[in-house]
Design an enzyme around this catalytic site. Sequence first.
Site, PDB file in Angstrom:
ATOM      1  N   SER A   4     -23.901  69.858  64.060  1.00 25.38           N
ATOM      2  CA  SER A   4     -24.666  70.673  63.110  1.00 25.38           C
ATOM      3  C   SER A   4     -24.590  72.152  63.440  1.00 25.38           C
ATOM      4  O   SER A   4     -24.540  73.000  62.534  1.00 25.38           O
ATOM      5  CB  SER A   4     -26.127  70.208  63.087  1.00 25.38           C
TER       6      SER A   4
ATOM      7  N   HIS B 293     -29.074  74.643  65.027  1.00 25.78           N
ATOM      8  CA  HIS B 293     -28.752  75.198  63.712  1.00 25.78           C
ATOM      9  C   HIS B 293     -28.871  76.721  63.729  1.00 25.78           C
ATOM     10  O   HIS B 293     -27.979  77.437  63.274  1.00 25.78           O
ATOM     11  CB  HIS B 293     -29.698  74.630  62.658  1.00 25.78           C
TER      12      HIS B 293
END
Length: 441
Positions: free
Chosen positions: A312, A364
């Site tokens: 991610s 993230h």
Amino acid sequence: MSNIKKIIWNWFNGSEEGDTTEMSFFQRTAAETSLIQNQQHSNSKSSSKKEKRNSRIPLNQPDDDDEELEDYDFYSSDHLDKIFNVVIEIQEEYDKKRKEEALRRQISLKTNSDKVPKALLNPEVQRQIKKQKVYKPYFLVTLTIIQIAIMILEMAVNWIKLGSPIDLNKENFNIMIGPSTSVLIHFGARWVPCMRSGFENEKISCIEGIEPYSNVTIDSKIVNVCKLSDMCGMGMTEYSVPNQWWRFITPIFLHAGIIHIAANLFFQIRVGFQMERDFGSLRIFIIYTLCGIAGFMFGAEYSIQTPSVGCSGSLYGLIACLLLDLILNWKLLIKPWKELMKMLFVVIISLGVGFLPFVDNFAHVGGFFTGIISGLIFLPSIKFNMKDRIIKKTITILCIPLLLLVMIFLNVSFYKSDAQRCEWCKYANCLPINGWCDDMI
């Protein structure tokens, strides 16, 4: 006369076989005269053959048409005037059609110019766009195959250890529909106790799939205790100092379950492949790797006891590069605000998914900011003028030491034993339900 008109019309349009040369009006007239002479010569030959045939066969009545043809003078001024009139008529019709076609093109160009951004009509911009290459997505195709293979291997190992390809533990069920925590740690998940000193002498409660070596009583409850070397695996021996630094890299290849890998690969295939076609495998490899590592380093300080896996952080770096590409090429887009809203929607949804277990929102955020900096260094961009070229080159040069400083700071901050910890930051990475935030410190 209609045949003559047809022949001349074909010459005007260049449809005569074997003749693609453009001719002037007078060249066409001379050619027409030559054609008439050839026709007359062929007609005279055919008429002589016909007379020979008729001499053998007696006829009752003479052929009046043949007599009129013989009496007709092809070189008379009347005949040439008719030819010139036909040529002039065709010339006028041809010029009329050319004017109509030119008018239609002007109207079409004006209509399209209202939609196409003015910057795209710049010859220098068009030259740069034409020079752009189209690459093959070798890196992401290979990486995707490896990630899928490792996911299958994770579930196979979980099946061997626990009798099921997915974790069915009711107390700590893996909502991603994947293997247990112990399998993820053994495959190289980012788990801080295996990566730096300070945890080698602590008593660690066992998780499913790890054999305990002793029992301790905590709050009148018997808790199984496991060795850190058994928990970490990957060559760690008992009483050795944890230093598995590669756990910043290996989690990029791992996923927590079927839902996790499906969501990540959907974006990676849908968007990442096209980015690699546009920017090249080497650029995407560097950005993807740097953002993945920086993402796991950024979140390690706030989720020490929680294993973290997935690409991610790398994908958020690609999202940052997309946003950067949108801003740098804002002048070339017809509806840039629409594209910006779509991209922000994807970012918000991805941050929401980051509250789930095994998914690191800090990764993230770290991957996103690293993607902005690395994108300014490695991504190509259109230069609209000399001023724009100087500004973009200057930003690229300044971002190189900035990226080095960010990576050094994250590394030092992680390994510094007396680093200050944020007690409430864990709630940016988990929801306080079902005990998801209990192990985060």
